[in-house]
Design a protein around this motif. Structure first.
Motif, short mmCIF file in Angstrom:
data_model
loop_
_atom_site.label_atom_id
_atom_site.label_comp_id
_atom_site.label_asym_id
_atom_site.label_seq_id
_atom_site.Cartn_x
_atom_site.Cartn_y
_atom_site.Cartn_z
N LYS A 1 0.82 -1.22 0.00
CA LYS A 1 0.00 0.00 0.00
C LYS A 1 0.86 1.27 0.00
N PHE A 2 2.13 1.14 0.38
CA PHE A 2 3.03 2.30 0.31
C PHE A 2 3.90 2.26 -0.95
N TYR A 3 4.35 1.02 -1.28
CA TYR A 3 5.40 0.88 -2.29
C TYR A 3 4.90 0.37 -3.66
N GLY A 4 3.63 -0.04 -3.72
CA GLY A 4 3.10 -0.56 -4.97
C GLY A 4 3.04 0.51 -6.05
N GLY B 1 2.49 6.36 -2.99
CA GLY B 1 3.37 7.49 -2.68
C GLY B 1 4.86 7.16 -2.61
N TYR B 2 5.18 5.97 -2.16
CA TYR B 2 6.60 5.65 -1.96
C TYR B 2 7.11 4.60 -2.96
N HIS B 3 6.40 4.47 -4.08
CA HIS B 3 6.80 3.50 -5.11
C HIS B 3 8.20 3.81 -5.66
N ALA C 1 16.73 10.34 -0.66
CA ALA C 1 15.36 10.87 -0.60
C ALA C 1 14.68 10.59 0.75
N PHE C 2 15.23 9.63 1.51
CA PHE C 2 14.64 9.36 2.82
C PHE C 2 14.76 10.55 3.76
N VAL C 3 15.75 11.42 3.50
CA VAL C 3 15.85 12.61 4.35
C VAL C 3 15.53 13.91 3.61
N THR C 4 15.70 13.90 2.31
CA THR C 4 15.42 15.16 1.59
C THR C 4 13.93 15.25 1.21
N GLY C 5 13.27 14.09 1.07
CA GLY C 5 11.87 14.08 0.65
C GLY C 5 11.73 14.38 -0.84
N ASP C 6 12.86 14.41 -1.56
CA ASP C 6 12.82 14.66 -3.00
C ASP C 6 12.68 13.31 -3.72
N ASP D 1 18.40 5.61 11.18
CA ASP D 1 17.13 5.21 11.83
C ASP D 1 16.20 4.53 10.83
N TRP D 2 16.17 5.08 9.59
CA TRP D 2 15.35 4.44 8.55
C TRP D 2 15.86 3.02 8.27
N SER D 3 17.18 2.89 8.23
CA SER D 3 17.76 1.56 7.97
C SER D 3 17.35 0.59 9.07
N LYS D 4 17.39 1.06 10.33
CA LYS D 4 16.97 0.21 11.45
C LYS D 4 15.51 -0.18 11.29
N PHE D 5 14.72 0.79 10.84
CA PHE D 5 13.29 0.54 10.63
C PHE D 5 13.08 -0.62 9.65
N TYR D 6 13.83 -0.59 8.53
CA TYR D 6 13.66 -1.65 7.52
C TYR D 6 14.14 -3.00 8.05
N HIS D 7 15.22 -2.98 8.83
CA HIS D 7 15.69 -4.25 9.42
C HIS D 7 14.62 -4.83 10.33
N GLU E 1 11.18 -4.07 10.33
CA GLU E 1 9.84 -4.28 9.75
C GLU E 1 9.81 -5.19 8.52
N TYR E 2 10.90 -5.28 7.81
CA TYR E 2 10.89 -6.01 6.54
C TYR E 2 12.00 -7.06 6.48
N GLU E 3 11.88 -7.94 5.48
CA GLU E 3 12.87 -9.02 5.37
C GLU E 3 14.13 -8.53 4.63
C1 HEM Z 1 11.14 13.16 3.90
C2 HEM Z 1 9.85 12.96 3.71
C3 HEM Z 1 9.17 11.63 3.89
C4 HEM Z 1 9.66 10.39 3.69
C5 HEM Z 1 11.04 9.97 3.19
C6 HEM Z 1 8.59 9.46 4.00
C7 HEM Z 1 8.71 8.09 3.89
C8 HEM Z 1 7.72 7.20 4.24
C9 HEM Z 1 7.80 5.78 4.06
C10 HEM Z 1 9.00 5.05 3.47
C11 HEM Z 1 6.67 5.24 4.51
C12 HEM Z 1 6.32 3.76 4.51
C13 HEM Z 1 6.69 3.16 5.85
C14 HEM Z 1 6.46 1.68 5.88
O1 HEM Z 1 7.05 0.95 5.08
O2 HEM Z 1 5.71 1.24 6.77
C15 HEM Z 1 5.83 6.30 4.97
C16 HEM Z 1 4.58 6.16 5.49
C17 HEM Z 1 3.74 7.20 5.81
N1 HEM Z 1 4.01 8.55 5.65
FE1 HEM Z 1 5.74 9.34 4.98
N2 HEM Z 1 7.49 10.16 4.39
C18 HEM Z 1 7.78 11.49 4.33
C19 HEM Z 1 6.96 12.54 4.64
C20 HEM Z 1 5.66 12.40 5.05
C21 HEM Z 1 4.77 13.49 5.33
C22 HEM Z 1 5.14 14.97 5.20
C23 HEM Z 1 3.61 12.94 5.74
C24 HEM Z 1 2.34 13.60 6.16
C25 HEM Z 1 1.96 14.80 5.85
C26 HEM Z 1 3.75 11.52 5.70
C27 HEM Z 1 2.79 10.62 6.07
C28 HEM Z 1 2.94 9.26 6.06
C29 HEM Z 1 1.89 8.33 6.51
C30 HEM Z 1 0.53 8.71 7.05
C31 HEM Z 1 2.41 7.05 6.35
C32 HEM Z 1 1.71 5.76 6.65
C33 HEM Z 1 2.00 5.35 8.06
C34 HEM Z 1 1.29 4.09 8.41
O3 HEM Z 1 0.15 3.90 7.97
O4 HEM Z 1 1.89 3.29 9.14
N3 HEM Z 1 5.01 11.22 5.27
N4 HEM Z 1 6.51 7.50 4.81
#
Ligand code: HEM
Length: 292
Positions: free
Chosen positions: A108-111, A115-117, A127-132, A155-161, A163-165
């Motif tokens: 639902k995030f990566y498909g 948003g995160y495909h 992009a994990f820190v720049t949001g670009d 911290d993101w790397s720890k998160f993937y270790h 939550e994911y395989e």
């Molecule tokens: C640097 C900017 C950002 C990055 C790199 C980022 C990255 C991510 C990633 C990778 C996930 C998926 C996490 C997973 O695999 O469980 C996620 C989930 C999510 N992000 Fe972002 N995000 C950013 C900014 C934002 C912003 C600004 C918002 C809100 C305005 C937001 C709202 C969310 C929400 C609601 C989820 C789902 C959380 C859940 O349902 O567990 N993110 N984000």
């Protein structure tokens, strides 16, 4: 003679292997190179007695990947291999700091279309820190980022270790084609150590100078005040609001200063340089109206 060489080879091999277990990773390669050279030299010497297969066995043993890889199950991905786990793929993989994870369960995030495909099929660490999330932003070069950003990446790397395989390593910036860490990887590790130190200093600073409470009222303007829980830091003193300039920062924040607390010479010097009273506020008041 043959037996003598054989015993010598076994002993030196055991010692070399033991050394490799003891030393830290950056030195593996050098010891291994030495082992290779020594092994080949030894094998050449006994070449009259042993078959040439021994040389090959010796080199193959020294090049055995299992000696270098952290986990036996590691898959080594090329960029092309990883790229297949994105569009039109049942499985979705992404890489962060050169480590590959199966994120299929987070479809639902990566498909496709989500948003995160953009993270899938590649290493888009930056992009994990720049949001670009554009093509230009989804890259793996991160060394020029701030220590805080580097810490956040870790911290993101720890998160993937967690939550994911974990699947393996991506050959490229962080790991070479043998799966060994590159110079870039070690530079990043050094920055991570610096980032952890900076975090400790900053945490300590926050404990000594907890943030104030802040509120804004359209009629009376902004107010800052201190309480025994302001800044989320529970303590047995309230303190008085002060403008504080953290080391390396040009802007100030409001911190609660413990004027009753004991202070060292160094602490007093820091206070003089980095702390200012709010204008029009009594130095011992726990609440001040401020002009932002
Ligand atoms: C640097 C900017 C950002 C990055 C790199 C980022 C990255 C991510 C990633 C990778 C996930 C998926 C996490 C997973 O695999 O469980 C996620 C989930 C999510 N992000 Fe972002 N995000 C950013 C900014 C934002 C912003 C600004 C918002 C809100 C305005 C937001 C709202 C969310 C929400 C609601 C989820 C789902 C959380 C859940 O349902 O567990 N993110 N984000």
């Amino acid at each position: 003679m043959l037996a003598k060489y054989a015993v010598f080879t076994v002993i030196t091999s055991v010692i070399s292997f033991w050394c490799m277990q003891q030393v830290q990773e950056p030195y593996y390669k050098h010891i291994n190179d030495f082992y290779n050279t020594f092994c080949i030299y030894l094998s050449k010497k006994v070449n009259d007695f042993l078959s040439s297969r021994n040389i090959l066995t010796c080199v193959a043993a020294a090049e055995n990947e299992e000696l270098f890889q952290e986990e036996e199950s590691d898959i080594l991905f090329t960029a092309d291999m990883l790229n297949k786990y994105s569009e039109n793929s049942e499985k979705l993989y992404l890489s962060i700091l050169g480590e590959v994870f199966d994120v299929t369960k987070g479809k639902k995030f990566y498909g496709p279309g989500e948003g995160y495909h953009g993270f899938t099929g590649k290493d888009g660490s930056r992009a994990f820190v720049t949001g670009d999330f554009t093509e230009k932003g989804l890259i793996d070069d991160v060394l020029d980022l701030s220590l805080q950003d580097i810490k956040s990446l870790s911290d993101w790397s720890k998160f993937y270790h967690k939550e994911y395989e974990y699947k393996g390593k991506l050959i490229g910036r962080y790991y070479n084609s043998d799966g060994r860490p590159t110079g870039y990887y070690y530079k990043l590790q050094k920055k991570l150590v610096e980032a952890a130190k900076a975090q400790t200093v900053s945490d300590e600073f926050k404990l000594n100078y907890p943030p104030c409470n802040v509120e804004f009222d359209i009629n009376t303007g902004s107010r800052v005040w201190c309480s025994t829980r302001s800044g989320g830091i529970e303590r047995d003193w309230v303190g008085v609001p002060r403008k504080i300039y953290e080391p390396g920062s040009k802007t100030h924040r409001c911190a609660c200063l413990n004027i009753m607390g004991q202070s060292t010479e160094a602490d007093r010097n820091t206070r003089i340089k980095n702390i200012e009273e709010y204008e029009d506020c009594h130095p011992e008041a726990t609440s001040c109206h401020v002009h932002m």
